[in-house]
Every structure is written in C-alpha cells, then in structure tokens.
Design a protein around this motif. Structure first.
Motif, PDB file in Angstrom:
ATOM      1  N   HIS A  79     -11.191   2.490  -7.859  1.00  0.00           N
ATOM      2  CA  HIS A  79      -9.802   2.922  -7.934  1.00  0.00           C
ATOM      3  C   HIS A  79      -9.272   3.468  -6.620  1.00  0.00           C
ATOM      4  N   ASP A  80     -10.090   3.514  -5.569  1.00  0.00           N
ATOM      5  CA  ASP A  80      -9.595   3.887  -4.242  1.00  0.00           C
ATOM      6  C   ASP A  80      -8.725   2.768  -3.696  1.00  0.00           C
ATOM      7  N   LEU A  81      -7.790   3.125  -2.856  1.00  0.00           N
ATOM      8  CA  LEU A  81      -6.866   2.146  -2.294  1.00  0.00           C
ATOM      9  C   LEU A  81      -7.152   1.929  -0.819  1.00  0.00           C
ATOM     10  N   ILE A  82      -7.102   0.670  -0.393  1.00  0.00           N
ATOM     11  CA  ILE A  82      -7.293   0.361   1.021  1.00  0.00           C
ATOM     12  C   ILE A  82      -6.359  -0.776   1.406  1.00  0.00           C
ATOM     13  N   GLY A  83      -5.795  -0.661   2.589  1.00  0.00           N
ATOM     14  CA  GLY A  83      -4.922  -1.719   3.078  1.00  0.00           C
ATOM     15  C   GLY A  83      -4.953  -1.786   4.580  1.00  0.00           C
ATOM     16  N   ARG A  84      -4.466  -2.893   5.103  1.00  0.00           N
ATOM     17  CA  ARG A  84      -4.344  -3.034   6.549  1.00  0.00           C
ATOM     18  C   ARG A  84      -3.028  -2.385   6.957  1.00  0.00           C
ATOM     19  N   TRP A  85      -3.131  -1.359   7.787  1.00  0.00           N
ATOM     20  CA  TRP A  85      -1.967  -0.561   8.145  1.00  0.00           C
ATOM     21  C   TRP A  85      -1.283  -1.075   9.411  1.00  0.00           C
ATOM     22  N   GLY A  86      -2.085  -1.577  10.327  1.00  0.00           N
ATOM     23  CA  GLY A  86      -1.554  -2.119  11.564  1.00  0.00           C
ATOM     24  C   GLY A  86      -2.474  -3.208  12.067  1.00  0.00           C
ATOM     25  N   LEU A 106       0.838  -1.201   0.000  1.00  0.00           N
ATOM     26  CA  LEU A 106       0.000   0.000   0.000  1.00  0.00           C
ATOM     27  C   LEU A 106       0.874   1.253   0.000  1.00  0.00           C
ATOM     28  N   THR A 107       1.995   1.215   0.705  1.00  0.00           N
ATOM     29  CA  THR A 107       2.915   2.352   0.709  1.00  0.00           C
ATOM     30  C   THR A 107       3.410   2.643  -0.700  1.00  0.00           C
ATOM     31  N   GLU A 108       3.762   1.596  -1.447  1.00  0.00           N
ATOM     32  CA  GLU A 108       4.223   1.769  -2.826  1.00  0.00           C
ATOM     33  C   GLU A 108       3.122   2.375  -3.696  1.00  0.00           C
ATOM     34  N   LEU A 109       1.902   1.851  -3.558  1.00  0.00           N
ATOM     35  CA  LEU A 109       0.782   2.357  -4.357  1.00  0.00           C
ATOM     36  C   LEU A 109       0.450   3.805  -3.991  1.00  0.00           C
ATOM     37  N   ALA A 110       0.511   4.113  -2.692  1.00  0.00           N
ATOM     38  CA  ALA A 110       0.205   5.475  -2.247  1.00  0.00           C
ATOM     39  C   ALA A 110       1.241   6.466  -2.773  1.00  0.00           C
ATOM     40  N   GLU A 111       2.515   6.074  -2.765  1.00  0.00           N
ATOM     41  CA  GLU A 111       3.571   6.938  -3.308  1.00  0.00           C
ATOM     42  C   GLU A 111       3.315   7.236  -4.780  1.00  0.00           C
ATOM     43  N   THR A 112       2.873   6.228  -5.513  1.00  0.00           N
ATOM     44  CA  THR A 112       2.566   6.415  -6.932  1.00  0.00           C
ATOM     45  C   THR A 112       1.407   7.387  -7.115  1.00  0.00           C
ATOM     46  N   GLU A 171      -5.309  -3.204  14.080  1.00  0.00           N
ATOM     47  CA  GLU A 171      -6.719  -2.917  13.812  1.00  0.00           C
ATOM     48  C   GLU A 171      -6.887  -1.591  13.079  1.00  0.00           C
ATOM     49  N   GLU A 172      -5.829  -1.165  12.398  1.00  0.00           N
ATOM     50  CA  GLU A 172      -5.857   0.084  11.655  1.00  0.00           C
ATOM     51  C   GLU A 172      -5.895  -0.185  10.145  1.00  0.00           C
ATOM     52  N   PHE A 173      -6.665   0.646   9.442  1.00  0.00           N
ATOM     53  CA  PHE A 173      -6.761   0.558   7.995  1.00  0.00           C
ATOM     54  C   PHE A 173      -6.424   1.921   7.408  1.00  0.00           C
ATOM     55  N   LEU A 174      -5.735   1.897   6.288  1.00  0.00           N
ATOM     56  CA  LEU A 174      -5.395   3.139   5.595  1.00  0.00           C
ATOM     57  C   LEU A 174      -6.108   3.157   4.252  1.00  0.00           C
ATOM     58  N   VAL A 175      -6.766   4.273   3.973  1.00  0.00           N
ATOM     59  CA  VAL A 175      -7.496   4.428   2.713  1.00  0.00           C
ATOM     60  C   VAL A 175      -6.928   5.633   1.976  1.00  0.00           C
ATOM     61  N   VAL A 176      -6.622   5.456   0.701  1.00  0.00           N
ATOM     62  CA  VAL A 176      -6.143   6.549  -0.145  1.00  0.00           C
ATOM     63  C   VAL A 176      -7.216   6.849  -1.186  1.00  0.00           C
ATOM     64  N   LEU A 177      -7.669   8.107  -1.209  1.00  0.00           N
ATOM     65  CA  LEU A 177      -8.737   8.534  -2.116  1.00  0.00           C
ATOM     66  C   LEU A 177      -8.162   9.473  -3.169  1.00  0.00           C
ATOM     67  N   PRO A 178      -7.801   8.962  -4.334  1.00  0.00           N
ATOM     68  CA  PRO A 178      -7.285   9.839  -5.397  1.00  0.00           C
ATOM     69  C   PRO A 178      -8.359  10.793  -5.894  1.00  0.00           C
TER      70      PRO A 178
END
Length: 347
Positions: free
Chosen positions: A258-265, A200-206, A267-274
């Motif tokens: 096309h939104d991105l979601i991943g397990r960050w920790g 998810l970090t790689e995708l978010a950087e992109t 019980e934490e989730f990170l969502v990237v909304l382009p």
C-alpha cells in the motif's frame, strides 16, 4: 486501391480482423445449414449457391489469416450482396435475406474513413432499395410455401440478430479495454511503469487527507540517483534508461503493497509511506539506499556500474500541505547531497 489502403486495419485494428475471421466460420456454417434446408425445400439453385458461399467464406477466412484483409473483404462483400439478391429474386423479400446487408453498417464504420464510409453507406442503401423495388414489382422465380418462407425468415432473423449481438458485445469490450488503457497511460510513467507525477500527486493528496482525518503519521521520501548525468555520459542514455527501470523495480521490492511510489522527475522518485512515522521512514529509506548500493548491476546491464542514492525525508506535520511536505523533503535531499551523497537525511 493502393497497397496502403489494402493494409488499413491490419495493424491498427487487429481485434476487429480476428472477429471478422471468426464471422467467416459462422457464416460458412450457416450456409452449410442453408444447403440442406433448400434441398429439402426443392430450391436447388439456392442450395448450390450456398456451396459456392461456403468456399468463398473459406477463402476469406484464409485471407484474413494471412492479413490479406482487402481480399477477404471483397470476398465477403461479393458473397453477401449476390446471395441476398439471389435469395430475394428466387423466393421473395419475405425470406429475410436482405437482413444480411445491414451487417455491413458497423463494418464500414470500422474499416473505412468517414468520407468513404458515407459513400459506401449510400451505395448500400441504394442497393437495398433496389432489391426491395425488384421484390415489390416482380414475383419470386421459385416461390416456396408460406410456412417454409416464414421459417427461412425467422432463421435469417435469428442469425443476423445473433451476429449483431456478438458484434455489439465485441465493441463494448473493445471500448472498455481502450478506456482502461488510456487511463493506465494517463497515470503511468512510460519508462518505469510507476505512477507519473500528476497521478502520484492525486494519490498523495488523498493519503494526506486520510492521515489527517484518522490522526495517522505519514512520511515522504524524495530519492535522487547520485551523478546520474555521468551514467548517461559514460554509458549512454539507453543504459541510463535501463538503470531507471531496474531501480524502480528494486525500490518497489523494498516497500509495502500500500506504499506509493512514482517517478517525480528525471532521476527523482517520490515515495509516500502511509501510517509511517519519521523513524520508521528513515529505516525504510536506509534499507532502500543499501539495497541499491549493494546491487550487482552487471547482471542486468552487462556493465560494471556503481549506483548510489541520496534520500531526503519528512513527516507530515499538522495542517501541512503536500507542497510544504515535499519542499521539506527536498531540503533534506539537498542536505544529503551536500554532505557527500549516498546517505539519508530527515528533516
């Protein structure tokens, strides 16, 4: 051979054994054709040997189907070794029956350890050379005409060429499938089947690079399950894992494709909304929060359970790095928890 050795490959190489089972059917069909050919060529011994070969391949096919791979292997080895020897002794080396011995090379590499495969390959080579020496110094017992010999050789060459081609394509598909599986495992969280943190970090950087290049907004949501430790303590970790799995699916339903979601920790989730500004992002976060708080968890978990979320969000600033963006979302998440949880805060 121990029972453990006999079952090697039954579970770890199921595709190979299915291919081996299909090869038994192909080989049996070839031997049926050989029966007719050698009757026509007036070589009754080889003709009736093929009847025995068909029976052996039939039993091998049955054994593979019952996962008796060791028995099927011995039947196939015995049939090919003896059939090759009889063909060469009766009608000569130029018949091409020795080609079938080469089919064992890839099979040995797949079904044995390296040490055993090396020993088996040496023995196979000695057997091959021995048959060649016999053919070199002793004439065939039942020679056939030169045109018939050429025809048998071409037939054997065609069969072995076709089977090697089939095995080659099988190995290519198997390796490609394994690579895809490894890539999927390397980029996916095993529990929730979402992107893992690294991927998810790689995708978010992109996405950040794209947003800066085209001057588009980008908003990030950091989502945390409220009092998740209590859920684990009261209902157990198995139910806690089920909550994470269902939660991941529910959040995914509230997002665009096309939104991105991943397990960050944990019980934490990170969502990237382009292409999403902070106001729209706040609406998305609120929609997710409400959907989770209203969800009837008893229908899946058979437990009367209340699950709520705290969400922090931030919009990408000019020349801002992913790390700083996540830090701001984390501060917003902390503000949501400090304010009583089950709420959305934007910074």
């Amino acid at each position: 051979m121990t029972s453990m050795d006999r079952n090697v490959g039954t579970h770890d190489r199921p595709q190979f054994w299915r291919v081996a089972q299909r090869c038994c059917l192909i080989a049996a069909s070839v031997d049926i054709a050989f029966f007719a050919i050698f009757l026509v060529l007036d070589s009754p011994i080889l003709a009736w040997v093929n009847v025995i070969s068909v029976a052996m391949y039939g039993f091998a096919h049955f054994a593979y189907g019952r996962r008796l791979n060791w028995l099927a292997g011995w039947l196939v080895w015995t049939e090919v070794l003896l059939h090759a020897a009889l063909g060469i002794i009766l009608i000569g080396w130029d018949s091409g029956f020795h080609y079938y011995l080469l089919m064992f090379i890839p099979a040995l590499a797949v079904t044995m350890t390296v040490q055993l495969a090396v020993i088996a390959l040496i023995l196979l080579w000695l057997y091959y050379v021995g048959l060649y020496a016999i053919a070199l110094y002793y004439p065939p017992i039942q020679p056939i005409t030169e045109p018939a010999l050429i025809g048998v050789n071409l037939f054997n060459l065609t069969i072995v060429f076709s089977m090697f081609s089939y095995l080659g394509f099988f190995y290519v598909r198997t390796v490609s499938s394994a690579h895809r599986k490894l890539n999927r495992l390397a980029s996916t969280d095993a529990l929730t089947l979402l992107h893992n943190r690294r991927h998810l970090t790689e995708l978010a950087e992109t996405e950040i690079t794209r947003a800066e290049r085209y001057h588009k907004p980008l908003t990030l949501l950091l989502i945390d399950i409220d009092h998740f430790k209590l859920i684990n303590d009261i209902f157990g970790h198995v139910k806690g894992d089920e909550v994470l799995q269902h939660l991941a699916q529910l959040i995914r339903l509230e997002l665009r494709q096309h939104d991105l979601i991943g397990r960050w920790g944990g019980e934490e989730f990170l969502v990237v909304l382009p292409e999403t500004d902070i106001n729209t992002g706040e609406q998305v976060a609120e929609r997710i929060r409400v959907a989770i708080s209203r969800y009837d968890w008893s229908q899946n978990l058979k437990k009367d359970l209340a699950v709520t979320l705290s969400v922090g969000l931030s919009q990408l600033g000019e020349n801002e790095t992913l790390t700083r963006l996540i830090n701001r979302a984390d501060k917003a998440l902390y503000a949501s928890k400090s304010a009583g949880r089950n709420r959305v805060t934007a910074l």
